[in-house]
Design a protein around this motif. Structure first.
Motif, PDB file in Angstrom:
ATOM      1  N   MET A   1       0.803  -1.219   0.000  1.00 20.59           N
ATOM      2  CA  MET A   1       0.000   0.000   0.000  1.00 20.59           C
ATOM      3  C   MET A   1       0.841   1.277   0.000  1.00 20.59           C
ATOM      4  O   MET A   1       0.306   2.359  -0.174  1.00 20.59           O
ATOM      5  CB  MET A   1      -0.930   0.021   1.216  1.00 20.59           C
ATOM      6  N   SER A   2       2.152   1.159   0.183  1.00 19.90           N
ATOM      7  CA  SER A   2       2.991   2.359   0.276  1.00 19.90           C
ATOM      8  C   SER A   2       3.118   3.042  -1.082  1.00 19.90           C
ATOM      9  O   SER A   2       2.870   2.459  -2.129  1.00 19.90           O
ATOM     10  CB  SER A   2       4.380   2.004   0.813  1.00 19.90           C
ATOM     11  N   GLU A   3       3.529   4.303  -1.019  1.00 16.75           N
ATOM     12  CA  GLU A   3       3.679   5.085  -2.252  1.00 16.75           C
ATOM     13  C   GLU A   3       4.930   4.687  -3.041  1.00 16.75           C
ATOM     14  O   GLU A   3       5.132   5.173  -4.148  1.00 16.75           O
ATOM     15  CB  GLU A   3       3.689   6.576  -1.931  1.00 16.75           C
ATOM     16  N   LYS A   4       5.767   3.816  -2.480  1.00 16.80           N
ATOM     17  CA  LYS A   4       6.941   3.304  -3.182  1.00 16.80           C
ATOM     18  C   LYS A   4       6.839   1.805  -3.437  1.00 16.80           C
ATOM     19  O   LYS A   4       7.809   1.166  -3.791  1.00 16.80           O
ATOM     20  CB  LYS A   4       8.207   3.568  -2.362  1.00 16.80           C
ATOM     21  N   GLY A   5       5.669   1.260  -3.245  1.00 14.26           N
ATOM     22  CA  GLY A   5       5.475  -0.180  -3.338  1.00 14.26           C
ATOM     23  C   GLY A   5       5.432  -0.710  -4.762  1.00 14.26           C
ATOM     24  O   GLY A   5       5.578   0.041  -5.736  1.00 14.26           O
ATOM     25  N   PRO A   6       5.196  -2.022  -4.902  1.00 14.50           N
ATOM     26  CA  PRO A   6       5.256  -2.659  -6.216  1.00 14.50           C
ATOM     27  C   PRO A   6       4.089  -2.307  -7.142  1.00 14.50           C
ATOM     28  O   PRO A   6       4.087  -2.704  -8.296  1.00 14.50           O
ATOM     29  CB  PRO A   6       5.250  -4.155  -5.886  1.00 14.50           C
ATOM     30  N   PHE A   7       3.135  -1.538  -6.670  1.00 15.56           N
ATOM     31  CA  PHE A   7       2.039  -1.106  -7.530  1.00 15.56           C
ATOM     32  C   PHE A   7       2.249   0.317  -8.027  1.00 15.56           C
ATOM     33  O   PHE A   7       1.309   0.966  -8.491  1.00 15.56           O
ATOM     34  CB  PHE A   7       0.709  -1.229  -6.781  1.00 15.56           C
ATOM     35  N   THR A   8       3.490   0.797  -7.937  1.00 18.65           N
ATOM     36  CA  THR A   8       3.824   2.139  -8.417  1.00 18.65           C
ATOM     37  C   THR A   8       5.012   2.062  -9.358  1.00 18.65           C
ATOM     38  O   THR A   8       5.757   1.079  -9.378  1.00 18.65           O
ATOM     39  CB  THR A   8       4.199   3.074  -7.249  1.00 18.65           C
ATOM     40  N   ILE A   9       5.216   3.107 -10.101  1.00 18.94           N
ATOM     41  CA  ILE A   9       6.355   3.188 -11.036  1.00 18.94           C
ATOM     42  C   ILE A   9       7.667   3.315 -10.262  1.00 18.94           C
ATOM     43  O   ILE A   9       8.727   2.938 -10.760  1.00 18.94           O
ATOM     44  CB  ILE A   9       6.162   4.364 -12.020  1.00 18.94           C
TER      45      ILE A   9
ATOM     46  N   CYS B   1      16.245  12.610  -8.867  1.00 20.59           N
ATOM     47  CA  CYS B   1      15.707  11.745  -7.809  1.00 20.59           C
ATOM     48  C   CYS B   1      15.670  12.445  -6.461  1.00 20.59           C
ATOM     49  O   CYS B   1      14.902  12.049  -5.578  1.00 20.59           O
ATOM     50  CB  CYS B   1      16.530  10.468  -7.694  1.00 20.59           C
ATOM     51  N   PHE B   2      16.486  13.474  -6.277  1.00 16.58           N
ATOM     52  CA  PHE B   2      16.453  14.222  -5.022  1.00 16.58           C
ATOM     53  C   PHE B   2      15.388  15.308  -5.030  1.00 16.58           C
ATOM     54  O   PHE B   2      15.090  15.903  -4.005  1.00 16.58           O
ATOM     55  CB  PHE B   2      17.822  14.835  -4.712  1.00 16.58           C
ATOM     56  N   ILE B   3      14.814  15.574  -6.205  1.00 14.58           N
ATOM     57  CA  ILE B   3      13.785  16.611  -6.324  1.00 14.58           C
ATOM     58  C   ILE B   3      12.389  16.015  -6.218  1.00 14.58           C
ATOM     59  O   ILE B   3      11.518  16.604  -5.596  1.00 14.58           O
ATOM     60  CB  ILE B   3      13.958  17.367  -7.664  1.00 14.58           C
ATOM     61  N   ILE B   4      12.183  14.848  -6.833  1.00 13.84           N
ATOM     62  CA  ILE B   4      10.840  14.259  -6.854  1.00 13.84           C
ATOM     63  C   ILE B   4      10.463  13.707  -5.487  1.00 13.84           C
ATOM     64  O   ILE B   4      11.327  13.420  -4.653  1.00 13.84           O
ATOM     65  CB  ILE B   4      10.728  13.136  -7.910  1.00 13.84           C
ATOM     66  N   THR B   5       9.184  13.605  -5.258  1.00 12.12           N
ATOM     67  CA  THR B   5       8.691  12.930  -4.064  1.00 12.12           C
ATOM     68  C   THR B   5       7.784  11.804  -4.504  1.00 12.12           C
ATOM     69  O   THR B   5       7.038  11.980  -5.463  1.00 12.12           O
ATOM     70  CB  THR B   5       7.909  13.889  -3.145  1.00 12.12           C
ATOM     71  N   PRO B   6       7.841  10.687  -3.895  1.00 16.17           N
ATOM     72  CA  PRO B   6       8.688  10.319  -2.769  1.00 16.17           C
ATOM     73  C   PRO B   6      10.127  10.084  -3.229  1.00 16.17           C
ATOM     74  O   PRO B   6      10.367   9.725  -4.373  1.00 16.17           O
ATOM     75  CB  PRO B   6       8.067   9.021  -2.283  1.00 16.17           C
ATOM     76  N   ARG B   7      11.046  10.314  -2.332  1.00  6.74           N
ATOM     77  CA  ARG B   7      12.454  10.060  -2.648  1.00  6.74           C
ATOM     78  C   ARG B   7      12.685   8.559  -2.661  1.00  6.74           C
ATOM     79  O   ARG B   7      12.436   7.878  -1.677  1.00  6.74           O
ATOM     80  CB  ARG B   7      13.368  10.710  -1.633  1.00  6.74           C
TER      81      ARG B   7
END
Length: 117
Positions: A27-35, A80-86
């Motif tokens: 469910m996280s914003e960095k999880g396997p269901f995200t780019i 990568c340091f500008i975008i969120t989530p890092r």
């Protein structure tokens, strides 16, 4: 597209055999269901292929290709340091991609063949 990924995410998380930490990861914003999860995996392929190309003779290394690989790695390391989530795995991946490209260019420069294709 058409809300397929969130539905798939909800479906997978509904399975009862997942431990709580796996459900949080899904469910996280960095999880396997995200780019943000899949991009580093795909970009590692470029770095690994470039490492494999280090066995090639310098004459077979394409200068323009290595310039693009190095520039892309450097540019997106910064991005990568500008975008969120890092996503630090993407930072490491892009940095390694830049280093392999720069090393290939260094090899060509050492042989005096930097400006040949």
């Amino acid at each position: 597209m058409f809300g397929i990924v969130p539905k798939l995410q909800q479906y997978v998380c509904a399975w009862n055999f997942w431990p709580a930490f796996m459900k949080r990861f899904f469910m996280s914003e960095k999880g396997p269901f995200t780019i943000f999860f899949w991009t580093p995996l795909a970009k590692w392929g470029i770095s690994i292929a470039n490492i494999g190309d280090m066995r090639k003779p310098v004459e077979q290394v394409n200068t323009l290709q290595q310039c693009v690989i190095a520039w892309t790695g450097l540019l997106f390391t910064r991005w990568c340091f500008i975008i969120t989530p890092r996503v630090y795995s993407l930072v490491i991946c892009n940095f390694c991609m830049a280093q392999t490209g720069l090393y290939q260019l260094y090899r060509k420069h050492q042989q005096g063949k930097l400006f040949t294709r």
